[in-house]
Design a protein around this motif. Structure first.
Motif, mmCIF file in Angstrom:
data_model
loop_
_atom_site.group_PDB
_atom_site.id
_atom_site.type_symbol
_atom_site.label_atom_id
_atom_site.label_comp_id
_atom_site.label_asym_id
_atom_site.label_seq_id
_atom_site.Cartn_x
_atom_site.Cartn_y
_atom_site.Cartn_z
ATOM 1 N N SER A 122 0.979 -1.107 0.060
ATOM 2 C CA SER A 122 -0.198 -0.378 0.079
ATOM 3 C C SER A 122 1.262 1.313 0.138
ATOM 4 O O SER A 122 1.901 1.570 0.701
ATOM 5 C CB SER A 122 -1.148 0.028 1.169
ATOM 6 O OG SER A 122 -1.919 -1.085 1.131
ATOM 7 N N SER A 150 -8.067 -2.309 6.423
ATOM 8 C CA SER A 150 -9.230 -0.832 5.520
ATOM 9 C C SER A 150 -7.629 0.249 6.062
ATOM 10 O O SER A 150 -7.479 0.840 6.161
ATOM 11 C CB SER A 150 -10.406 -0.841 5.994
ATOM 12 O OG SER A 150 -10.633 -1.638 4.961
ATOM 13 N N VAL A 162 -8.988 3.194 -0.182
ATOM 14 C CA VAL A 162 -9.400 2.172 0.260
ATOM 15 C C VAL A 162 -11.151 1.883 0.180
ATOM 16 O O VAL A 162 -11.535 3.088 0.389
ATOM 17 C CB VAL A 162 -9.354 2.253 2.400
ATOM 18 C CG1 VAL A 162 -9.922 0.515 2.401
ATOM 19 C CG2 VAL A 162 -7.581 1.874 2.260
#
Ligand SMILES: C[S@@+](CC[C@H](N)C(=O)[O-])C[C@H]1O[C@@H](n2cnc3c(N)ncnc32)[C@H](O)[C@@H]1O
Length: 296
Positions: free
Chosen positions: A113, A130, A140
């Motif tokens: 990420s 998340s 997200v």
């Protein structure tokens, strides 16, 4: 087939203290809990398990049962996991409002990420994954059928100081949502799906894992492309083997890459015994994501 085991290690706010005789003793924040654990068939290290609450009755399959609180226990209490903060609580489904065994997946998700990356968390529950991805800068999309679960996830975002993070909180049926995303031509860098054995969408849509997972995986594969980094599937409480899940993943039309499947486990703090919790399978475009220290 050498099946890897992804291990969640004891942490400051969660530890498996002991296990055996079909039960487990856990510390979550400052409190101790006893929960049923059918796979803990061995003898416990100690027969003396002081705890603040014990979940008694019910079964993995049928549910039921309830918490028996010995002292006073707050409705929820803050804990930290993987750098984010969560409201832990004793839920009617014998959970503690988060799944500590997901820690290796949170690490893998955080590793892929970055600002601007798109992450989809299906069956997102209280949002730990998340928030881990959002904390790393990702945009997200959090999807869960339960309005209460999505509200709990939003409350965890506030607790983690991530209430302004780029997170879409959606109460929706996972299959319907993914089908719509395909029609919109959407793509994601990473997808996490953690479906229950059986569930219902917000409008009563039936989710039956062995029946519906193949089509959902095939649809999720259409949301990935050659620049995507990761898809993680976990499955719980099922008479399913990693070999079967691995075969299904290899039968799914993912972009070119590798499939790795195995088990998930939690390490008991004192004796180091591994308590198995779930199965996992993951797609990566090329060599597997970095393995965190201590994983094997
Ligand atoms: C095992 S939990 C997921 C745990 C989560 N991945 C985590 O680590 O915190 C399964 C979730 O699936 C949700 N669910 C059940 N049926 C669904 C459906 N048809 N569509 C979307 N979510 C569903 C439930 O509300 C529940 O929150």
């Amino acid at each position: 087939m050498n099946l890897p085991v992804l291990v969640a290690e004891p942490s400051a706010d969660y530890a498996l203290l002991d296990s055996g005789h079909g039960r487990k003793l856990e510390r979550c924040g400052p409190y101790r809990f006893i929960r049923p654990e059918a796979q803990a068939m061995w003898r416990p290290a100690s027969l003396d398990w002081p705890a603040d609450a014990e979940f008694i009755g019910g079964s993995d399959e049928e549910g039921g049962g309830r918490w028996h609180v010995s002292g006073t226990l707050p409705a929820s209490w803050p804990i930290e996991q993987a750098g984010i903060r969560l409201h832990a609580a004793c839920t009617p489904f014998r959970h503690l409002a988060f799944f500590p065994d997901m820690a290796p997946h949170w690490q893998a998700l955080a590793a892929v990420s970055a600002p601007g990356s798109e992450v989809l968390n299906l069956f997102g529950y209280t949002g730990a994954a998340s928030l881990v991805a959002a904390a790393a800068g990702a945009r997200v999309t959090h999807v869960d059928a339960s309005k209460r679960a999505v509200e709990a996830a939003r409350a965890n975002a506030v607790l983690s100081g991530l209430h302004n993070a780029r997170i879409r909180w959606l109460t929706d049926d996972a299959r319907k949502f993914v089908a719509r995303e395909i029609r919109r031509g959407k793509r994601y860098d990473a997808i996490l799906l953690d479906p229950p054995k059986f569930g219902r969408g917000p409008e009563g849509e039936v989710w039956d894992l062995t029946q519906h997972l193949p089509a959902l995986l095939a649809d999720c594969a259409q949301l990935l492309d050659q620049d995507s980094k990761l898809l993680i599937l976990t499955t719980y409480a099922l008479r399913l083997s990693s070999v079967a899940v691995d075969a299904l993943m290899r039968d799914t039309a993912f972009p070119a890459g590798q499939i790795e499947s195995g088990e998930m486990a939690i390490r008991e703090a004192a004796r180091g015994i591994l308590l198995p919790t779930a199965l996992f399978s993951r797609w990566t475009p090329d060599s597997p994501p970095p393995v965190a220290p201590g994983q094997h």
